[in-house]
Design a protein around this motif. Structure first.
Motif, PDB file in Angstrom:
ATOM      1  N   LYS A 142       0.844  -1.202   0.000  1.00 23.90           N
ATOM      2  CA  LYS A 142       0.000   0.000   0.000  1.00 23.90           C
ATOM      3  C   LYS A 142       0.876   1.248   0.000  1.00 23.90           C
ATOM      4  O   LYS A 142       0.613   2.190  -0.746  1.00 23.90           O
ATOM      5  N   LEU A 177      -6.872   7.818  -3.234  1.00 25.21           N
ATOM      6  CA  LEU A 177      -7.382   6.449  -3.314  1.00 25.21           C
ATOM      7  C   LEU A 177      -8.198   6.238  -4.582  1.00 25.21           C
ATOM      8  O   LEU A 177      -8.075   5.210  -5.239  1.00 25.21           O
ATOM      9  N   ARG A 200      -5.858   5.874  -7.523  1.00 26.83           N
ATOM     10  CA  ARG A 200      -5.193   4.569  -7.459  1.00 26.83           C
ATOM     11  C   ARG A 200      -6.134   3.451  -7.881  1.00 26.83           C
ATOM     12  O   ARG A 200      -5.750   2.546  -8.617  1.00 26.83           O
ATOM     13  N   GLN A 231      -4.985  -2.193  -1.021  1.00 24.49           N
ATOM     14  CA  GLN A 231      -5.788  -0.972  -0.923  1.00 24.49           C
ATOM     15  C   GLN A 231      -7.019  -1.185  -0.054  1.00 24.49           C
ATOM     16  O   GLN A 231      -7.447  -0.277   0.656  1.00 24.49           O
TER      17      GLN A 231
END
Length: 177
Positions: A6, A68, A71, A165
């Motif tokens: 991560k 996030l 990603r 994630q």
């Protein structure tokens, strides 16, 4: 271990590595075509498009690796491209390893009418070879076998990063704050 992946995914260098490696493979394919005179087939063109999707995923992730949402978008595009590339490469390998008259690939790519890549970028996505012909090998491993391994590595790494994630990380207890 997942916490490490991560943290790795939150760095620009990770996404740069994805973009750079896929661009290097794309440029290698163009060298094989124009420098060495090897003719790409329809499945080679599809594999190139999957590699371009991995490049685009790397660029998107590079833009905002701490976000996030960005990603996850990059991972979704990268996994889609990697899985499609792996499926196509396995099919391509089957055509080369088990040739048969009833197992043939198309002569023209079957892109959607709204995305005719072979017309927009004919120097990259216009096939001129046949799928059952293996034209190059390194250490006794054909180009298509290398692509199966490369796409498999991309998929495995991206799956691990995706799991990292969504997995909650444990907070480590510290004796002294």
């Amino acid at each position: 271990m997942l916490a490490l992946f991560k943290q790795f995914s939150e760095k620009r260098s990770t996404w740069f590595l994805l973009a750079f490696s896929s661009l290097a493979l794309e440029l290698t394919a163009l060298y094989f075509q124009y420098g060495m005179g090897l003719q790409p087939c329809v499945l080679c063109v599809y594999e190139r498009l999957a590699m371009s999707g991995l490049f685009l995923a790397g660029i998107i992730g590079f833009l905002a690796p701490r976000s996030l949402i960005v990603r996850l978008i990059s991972l979704a595009l990268g996994l889609f491209s990697g899985i499609k590339g792996l499926i196509i490469a396995i099919r391509h390998l089957d055509l080369q390893m088990n040739p048969a008259p009833w197992k043939q690939c198309e002569f023209l790519p079957n892109f959607p009418e709204t995305l005719p890549f072979h017309q927009w970028f004919p120097s990259i996505f216009n096939p001129t070879g046949t799928c059952d012909n293996s034209q190059w090998s390194l250490f006794g491993i054909t180009m298509v076998q290398w692509l199966v391994a490369i796409f498999a590595v991309y998929v495995i790494v991206l799956v691990v990063i995706l799991i990292a994630q969504v997995k909650k990380t444990r907070r480590q207890r510290r004796l002294f704050n």
